[in-house]
Motif scaffolding. Structure first.
Motif, PDB file in Angstrom:
ATOM      1  N   LYS A  98      68.168 -48.173  76.193  1.00 53.46           N
ATOM      2  CA  LYS A  98      67.835 -48.107  74.769  1.00 53.46           C
ATOM      3  C   LYS A  98      67.113 -49.386  74.344  1.00 53.46           C
ATOM      4  O   LYS A  98      67.368 -50.471  74.879  1.00 53.46           O
ATOM      5  CB  LYS A  98      69.103 -47.918  73.939  1.00 53.46           C
ATOM      6  N   TYR A 116      56.861 -47.289  86.094  1.00 56.02           N
ATOM      7  CA  TYR A 116      57.059 -45.860  85.900  1.00 56.02           C
ATOM      8  C   TYR A 116      57.399 -45.213  87.239  1.00 56.02           C
ATOM      9  O   TYR A 116      56.715 -45.439  88.238  1.00 56.02           O
ATOM     10  CB  TYR A 116      55.805 -45.221  85.321  1.00 56.02           C
ATOM     11  N   THR A 121      62.358 -39.810  85.534  1.00 52.83           N
ATOM     12  CA  THR A 121      62.447 -39.674  84.087  1.00 52.83           C
ATOM     13  C   THR A 121      61.321 -38.750  83.623  1.00 52.83           C
ATOM     14  O   THR A 121      60.290 -38.637  84.294  1.00 52.83           O
ATOM     15  CB  THR A 121      62.321 -41.042  83.378  1.00 52.83           C
ATOM     16  N   GLU A 123      58.118 -37.659  81.656  1.00 51.24           N
ATOM     17  CA  GLU A 123      56.958 -38.442  81.242  1.00 51.24           C
ATOM     18  C   GLU A 123      56.976 -38.732  79.746  1.00 51.24           C
ATOM     19  O   GLU A 123      56.715 -39.869  79.327  1.00 51.24           O
ATOM     20  CB  GLU A 123      55.678 -37.698  81.614  1.00 51.24           C
ATOM     21  N   GLU A 124      57.303 -37.751  78.928  1.00 49.31           N
ATOM     22  CA  GLU A 124      57.282 -37.956  77.487  1.00 49.31           C
ATOM     23  C   GLU A 124      58.338 -38.967  77.051  1.00 49.31           C
ATOM     24  O   GLU A 124      58.090 -39.779  76.149  1.00 49.31           O
ATOM     25  CB  GLU A 124      57.479 -36.638  76.751  1.00 49.31           C
ATOM     26  N   ARG A 125      59.509 -38.928  77.677  1.00 50.56           N
ATOM     27  CA  ARG A 125      60.538 -39.907  77.318  1.00 50.56           C
ATOM     28  C   ARG A 125      60.075 -41.320  77.679  1.00 50.56           C
ATOM     29  O   ARG A 125      60.276 -42.268  76.915  1.00 50.56           O
ATOM     30  CB  ARG A 125      61.853 -39.604  78.032  1.00 50.56           C
ATOM     31  N   LEU A 127      56.996 -42.359  77.847  1.00 50.72           N
ATOM     32  CA  LEU A 127      55.950 -42.728  76.902  1.00 50.72           C
ATOM     33  C   LEU A 127      56.525 -43.106  75.540  1.00 50.72           C
ATOM     34  O   LEU A 127      56.029 -44.017  74.871  1.00 50.72           O
ATOM     35  CB  LEU A 127      54.962 -41.581  76.753  1.00 50.72           C
ATOM     36  N   GLN A 128      57.591 -42.441  75.136  1.00 51.58           N
ATOM     37  CA  GLN A 128      58.242 -42.790  73.876  1.00 51.58           C
ATOM     38  C   GLN A 128      58.767 -44.228  73.920  1.00 51.58           C
ATOM     39  O   GLN A 128      58.655 -44.968  72.939  1.00 51.58           O
ATOM     40  CB  GLN A 128      59.391 -41.822  73.589  1.00 51.58           C
ATOM     41  N   GLN A 129      59.326 -44.612  75.064  1.00 51.33           N
ATOM     42  CA  GLN A 129      59.812 -45.977  75.222  1.00 51.33           C
ATOM     43  C   GLN A 129      58.658 -46.973  75.135  1.00 51.33           C
ATOM     44  O   GLN A 129      58.771 -48.026  74.492  1.00 51.33           O
ATOM     45  CB  GLN A 129      60.538 -46.120  76.562  1.00 51.33           C
ATOM     46  N   CYS A 130      57.562 -46.636  75.781  1.00 51.98           N
ATOM     47  CA  CYS A 130      56.385 -47.506  75.729  1.00 51.98           C
ATOM     48  C   CYS A 130      55.865 -47.651  74.304  1.00 51.98           C
ATOM     49  O   CYS A 130      55.479 -48.744  73.869  1.00 51.98           O
ATOM     50  CB  CYS A 130      55.281 -46.971  76.637  1.00 51.98           C
ATOM     51  N   ARG A 131      55.877 -46.557  73.568  1.00 50.88           N
ATOM     52  CA  ARG A 131      55.390 -46.589  72.181  1.00 50.88           C
ATOM     53  C   ARG A 131      56.244 -47.517  71.316  1.00 50.88           C
ATOM     54  O   ARG A 131      55.732 -48.179  70.399  1.00 50.88           O
ATOM     55  CB  ARG A 131      55.370 -45.183  71.594  1.00 50.88           C
ATOM     56  N   LYS A 132      57.534 -47.552  71.594  1.00 52.22           N
ATOM     57  CA  LYS A 132      58.415 -48.434  70.822  1.00 52.22           C
ATOM     58  C   LYS A 132      58.018 -49.893  71.014  1.00 52.22           C
ATOM     59  O   LYS A 132      58.002 -50.679  70.056  1.00 52.22           O
ATOM     60  CB  LYS A 132      59.874 -48.202  71.234  1.00 52.22           C
TER      61      LYS A 132
END
Length: 284
Positions: A98, A116, A121, A123-125, A127-132
């Protein structure tokens, strides 16, 4: 002194089970975790005291496994990122933990080396982490091991990431002549410096910053000039940086890993990465 320290504690556990990694799905005992926590806390205490000695430090955590699933690594990153004499603090991570704590980081000094792992994991999850991180303006690079089975995922991730996020590819070197000319061309489109990583650099007797301004520190304080050179050159807590620092030409025949060859003198990497060399962010 201006010094870079790679720190590796006692943990050797990861929540992923990548087939190319010896630490996949390892589980550390409570004793090992407690030992590692104390080692990280002792190291952070030591770093704090170096302000009085006039040292400027850059710190990279590269545990055998995933560190950010453990609270003490997260706390260490936050605290170190706010120390005035710490120029950079970064960690190698699969970014599975988290990130609600990341808002406490100082984005001017904190950074992430993100790997990666396709199949571990979604891919979308990922990418969500990267966006954060991206929204919080915390610098990070994204990379992947260049096994052929991952080529589609590598291409997909590259397309989905913001264009100003550098993506690197680690050459798979366990099998000789693994890549065709077409493979190299494809991976160079992803990472323009892939070919440099695919090389093994002749290093025996050649000058290197390792052992002089770059040190590889184990959890108990033992120091090696390089992570591949097993010779212990001293103890961080007993000897201090001044006594440890000496010109130490490489004792290895070849250097084949990024965190080693970037510190060799006379190589092309300083202009490529500049002050982002630790977190592996190229100047695009």
């Amino acid at each position: 002194m201006k010094v870079t320290i790679y720190f590796r504690g006692s943990i050797s556990s990861c929540n992923y089970d990548c087939p190319y990694c010896p630490f996949s799905k390892n589980t550390d005992s409570q004793e090992t975790l407690a030992k590692d926590r104390l080692q990280v806390q002792t190291f952070v205490d030591w770093v704090r005291k170096q302000a009085d000695r006039g040292h400027q430090l850059s710190v990279f955590f590269n545990p055998y496994g995933e560190g950010l699933t453990h609270r003490w690594y997260r706390e260490a990153l936050v605290e170190l990122s706010h120390m005035q004499h710490v120029d950079k603090v970064a960690i190698q991570t699969n970014l599975s933990a988290k990130l609600d704590w990341a808002c406490d980081l100082n984005p001017a000094t904190a950074a992430f080396w993100v790997t990666y792992h396709p199949g571990q994991t979604e891919e979308e999850r990922f990418l969500q982490q990267c966006r954060k991180l991206y929204v919080q303006k915390i610098p990070f690079s994204v990379g992947c091991v260049g096994v052929k089975s991952a080529f589609h995922s590598i291409s997909s991730i590259r397309k989905a990431l913001p264009k100003d996020v550098y993506m690197w590819v680690n050459a798979y070197k366990d099998r000789p002549d693994y890549y065709s000319a077409e493979d190299e061309a494809f991976l160079t489109q992803i990472d323009p410096y892939f070919v440099l990583n695919a090389l093994d650099y002749d290093s025996m007797g050649k000058p290197c910053r390792a052992g002089q301004t770059v040190f590889y520190v184990q959890g108990d304080g033992r120091v090696k000039r390089c992570y591949k050179d097993r010779q212990v050159i001293g103890n961080l807590y007993k000897d201090g940086l001044e006594r440890l620092s000496q010109e130490r030409p490489c004792r290895m025949k070849q250097c084949d890993c990024y965190i080693g060859y970037i510190h060799m003198e006379g190589q092309p990497f300083d202009p490529i990465y500049g002050d982002r060399v630790l977190e592996r962010i190229a100047i695009l």
